[in-house]
Design a protein around this motif. Sequence first.
Motif, PDB file in Angstrom:
ATOM      1  N   ALA A 184       0.849  -1.200   0.000  1.00 17.59           N
ATOM      2  CA  ALA A 184       0.000   0.000   0.000  1.00 17.59           C
ATOM      3  C   ALA A 184       0.884   1.249   0.000  1.00 17.59           C
ATOM      4  O   ALA A 184       1.881   1.302   0.728  1.00 17.59           O
ATOM      5  N   GLU A 185       0.490   2.214  -0.824  1.00 13.87           N
ATOM      6  CA  GLU A 185       1.306   3.424  -0.937  1.00 13.87           C
ATOM      7  C   GLU A 185       1.520   4.079   0.429  1.00 13.87           C
ATOM      8  O   GLU A 185       2.580   4.606   0.711  1.00 13.87           O
ATOM      9  N   SER A 186       0.468   4.016   1.282  1.00 13.07           N
ATOM     10  CA  SER A 186       0.575   4.709   2.574  1.00 13.07           C
ATOM     11  C   SER A 186       1.386   3.919   3.610  1.00 13.07           C
ATOM     12  O   SER A 186       1.645   4.398   4.700  1.00 13.07           O
ATOM     13  N   ASN A 187       1.793   2.691   3.279  1.00 16.26           N
ATOM     14  CA  ASN A 187       2.533   1.863   4.254  1.00 16.26           C
ATOM     15  C   ASN A 187       4.021   2.229   4.194  1.00 16.26           C
ATOM     16  O   ASN A 187       4.849   1.538   3.601  1.00 16.26           O
ATOM     17  N   ALA A 238       9.732   1.488   3.116  1.00 17.59           N
ATOM     18  CA  ALA A 238      11.135   1.774   3.485  1.00 17.59           C
ATOM     19  C   ALA A 238      11.926   0.480   3.595  1.00 17.59           C
ATOM     20  O   ALA A 238      13.076   0.401   3.156  1.00 17.59           O
ATOM     21  N   LEU A 239      11.272  -0.544   4.160  1.00 14.94           N
ATOM     22  CA  LEU A 239      11.948  -1.858   4.269  1.00 14.94           C
ATOM     23  C   LEU A 239      12.304  -2.385   2.881  1.00 14.94           C
ATOM     24  O   LEU A 239      13.428  -2.824   2.641  1.00 14.94           O
ATOM     25  N   TYR A 240      11.327  -2.353   1.971  1.00 17.88           N
ATOM     26  CA  TYR A 240      11.575  -2.906   0.634  1.00 17.88           C
ATOM     27  C   TYR A 240      12.625  -2.075  -0.121  1.00 17.88           C
ATOM     28  O   TYR A 240      13.459  -2.634  -0.827  1.00 17.88           O
ATOM     29  N   GLY A 246       5.482  -0.529 -10.987  1.00 19.57           N
ATOM     30  CA  GLY A 246       4.161  -0.087 -11.428  1.00 19.57           C
ATOM     31  C   GLY A 246       3.293   0.322 -10.258  1.00 19.57           C
ATOM     32  O   GLY A 246       3.749   0.334  -9.101  1.00 19.57           O
ATOM     33  N   ARG A 247       2.048   0.631 -10.567  1.00 16.82           N
ATOM     34  CA  ARG A 247       1.101   1.090  -9.558  1.00 16.82           C
ATOM     35  C   ARG A 247      -0.282   0.627  -9.978  1.00 16.82           C
ATOM     36  O   ARG A 247      -0.608   0.640 -11.169  1.00 16.82           O
ATOM     37  N   ARG A 286      -4.087   1.616  -9.255  1.00 13.25           N
ATOM     38  CA  ARG A 286      -4.864   2.673  -8.600  1.00 13.25           C
ATOM     39  C   ARG A 286      -6.002   2.072  -7.780  1.00 13.25           C
ATOM     40  O   ARG A 286      -6.670   1.138  -8.229  1.00 13.25           O
ATOM     41  N   ALA A 287      -6.217   2.614  -6.585  1.00 13.70           N
ATOM     42  CA  ALA A 287      -7.323   2.234  -5.684  1.00 13.70           C
ATOM     43  C   ALA A 287      -7.475   0.714  -5.586  1.00 13.70           C
ATOM     44  O   ALA A 287      -8.572   0.174  -5.623  1.00 13.70           O
ATOM     45  N   TYR A 288      -6.348   0.044  -5.460  1.00 16.55           N
ATOM     46  CA  TYR A 288      -6.324  -1.426  -5.469  1.00 16.55           C
ATOM     47  C   TYR A 288      -6.869  -2.007  -4.165  1.00 16.55           C
ATOM     48  O   TYR A 288      -7.529  -3.041  -4.155  1.00 16.55           O
ATOM     49  N   TYR A 289      -6.575  -1.342  -3.050  1.00 13.92           N
ATOM     50  CA  TYR A 289      -6.993  -1.895  -1.755  1.00 13.92           C
ATOM     51  C   TYR A 289      -8.389  -1.397  -1.378  1.00 13.92           C
ATOM     52  O   TYR A 289      -8.856  -0.360  -1.874  1.00 13.92           O
ATOM     53  N   ALA A 290      -9.031  -2.138  -0.461  1.00  5.01           N
ATOM     54  CA  ALA A 290     -10.418  -1.837  -0.077  1.00  5.01           C
ATOM     55  C   ALA A 290     -10.572  -0.416   0.445  1.00  5.01           C
ATOM     56  O   ALA A 290     -11.619   0.215   0.243  1.00  5.01           O
ATOM     57  N   ASP A 291      -9.517   0.113   1.101  1.00  6.30           N
ATOM     58  CA  ASP A 291      -9.639   1.478   1.647  1.00  6.30           C
ATOM     59  C   ASP A 291      -9.326   2.543   0.596  1.00  6.30           C
ATOM     60  O   ASP A 291      -9.235   3.722   0.908  1.00  6.30           O
ATOM     61  N   GLY A 292      -9.154   2.123  -0.657  1.00  9.12           N
ATOM     62  CA  GLY A 292      -8.941   3.089  -1.741  1.00  9.12           C
ATOM     63  C   GLY A 292      -7.477   3.408  -1.997  1.00  9.12           C
ATOM     64  O   GLY A 292      -7.148   4.166  -2.923  1.00  9.12           O
ATOM     65  N   ASP A 293      -6.593   2.822  -1.174  1.00 14.44           N
ATOM     66  CA  ASP A 293      -5.163   3.097  -1.327  1.00 14.44           C
ATOM     67  C   ASP A 293      -4.634   2.466  -2.622  1.00 14.44           C
ATOM     68  O   ASP A 293      -5.109   1.401  -3.041  1.00 14.44           O
ATOM     69  N   ASP A 294      -3.633   3.127  -3.230  1.00 15.88           N
ATOM     70  CA  ASP A 294      -2.986   2.539  -4.414  1.00 15.88           C
ATOM     71  C   ASP A 294      -2.042   1.420  -3.987  1.00 15.88           C
ATOM     72  O   ASP A 294      -1.462   1.469  -2.889  1.00 15.88           O
ATOM     73  N   ALA A 295      -1.864   0.432  -4.866  1.00 17.30           N
ATOM     74  CA  ALA A 295      -0.832  -0.587  -4.643  1.00 17.30           C
ATOM     75  C   ALA A 295       0.407  -0.192  -5.441  1.00 17.30           C
ATOM     76  O   ALA A 295       0.301   0.143  -6.620  1.00 17.30           O
ATOM     77  N   ILE A 296       1.554  -0.231  -4.762  1.00 17.45           N
ATOM     78  CA  ILE A 296       2.827  -0.016  -5.457  1.00 17.45           C
ATOM     79  C   ILE A 296       3.418  -1.395  -5.746  1.00 17.45           C
ATOM     80  O   ILE A 296       3.531  -2.223  -4.845  1.00 17.45           O
TER      81      ILE A 296
END
Length: 329
Positions: free
Chosen positions: A291-294, A299-301, A310-311, A313-323
Amino acid sequence: MAKGHAEALAPMVEAVMAEANVPFHALTRIAVTTGPGTFTGLRIALAFARGLGLALQIPVIGFSSLEAMALRAARQNPQRLPILAIIDARRGQAYAQSFDAAANAKSSPAILLLSEVTLPNGPTRLIGSGAHLIARAGDEIAPEPFPDAGLLARAAETRPDPGHPPHPLYLRPSDAKPQLLLKGQMQLIRAVPEHASVLAALHSTAFPTAWDGEFIANLLQNPATEGRLALGPDDMPQGFILASRILDEAEILTIAVHPKARRKGLGSMMLARLCEELGSLGISRLFLDVAESNTSARALYDAAGFAQTGRRRAYYADGDDAILMTRAC
Ligand SMILES: CC(C)(COP(=O)(O)OP(=O)(O)OC[C@H]1O[C@@H](n2cnc3c(N)ncnc32)[C@H](O)[C@@H]1OP(=O)(O)O)[C@@H](O)C(=O)NCCC(=O)NCCS
């Protein structure tokens, strides 16, 4: 047994007691092996022995599995040869411990490279699955390399009460490179379906929507899943990582570190170890989404050398993008 030890053990003990016609209150001591052995098997046996000891208020005496084997090797040792108990730990390593002819320990149990195992000068009585790996001309290999409960019970009769309950003996591979492992603070074991509830408990400390034990057990039953569980100094579960192999790639399904164990390098260590182990199985690339907001996970990765590819958009249930990220193994 592949699974179900926890359910089977107590009824088996009850049946043995009934067959011997001995009431539980007549017991004065309990003998139990402490390992090396499988994580689940050891914990079930030790928890049961300790629980019974507590209820009956009698001492529980622990023996290493190597010592239990040595007791067996000492039983028929007419030449009174020194004994070496050795279990093949694969990849050129072995669990080993040396004893005198009467199975009194002469060294502590250790995991060693085969080339590091020191044999006594003269002929030696060897016992265990690793015996044939190091036997020299003149050495004897004891048949039936398994512990014998009767011999353990006899040895426990005269063993001084250590005054504390026995703990599982987990030996780490001597070639473990990451710092946490080198410092002996952490060990990484293969996660199996029996660990599902432990993993679910850890998952719930790391994510607001926790995966339940059944879901994790199903994942671990899939032969494509690779799971590793990190255990701290008292064998307390500290974190885990799950990945799924797909041809020559693997996807990180999840990684979680207990909040109290964070920022000590465990997340990086689990990633590095998994990558190394999968690399040796022919996996050339790891990929994942985060999740973009994680920010901590990203930072770990980043620190572990993953690059964004890639990305969604709005992949997760809370609307967050997946990176989407990847790195080579
Ligand atoms: C993400 C997580 C697994 C990291 O585990 P960890 O053991 O704390 O990570 P490490 O100690 O190995 O950290 C390695 C590096 O990652 C970065 N990092 C980790 N957590 C960080 C944080 N909260 N803030 C900033 N950087 C962080 C740092 O660069 C760190 O190196 P440093 O400590 O030398 O600065 C852990 O925070 C966690 O379980 N989070 C909740 C679950 C989760 O989000 N999992 C990922 C799902 S995609």
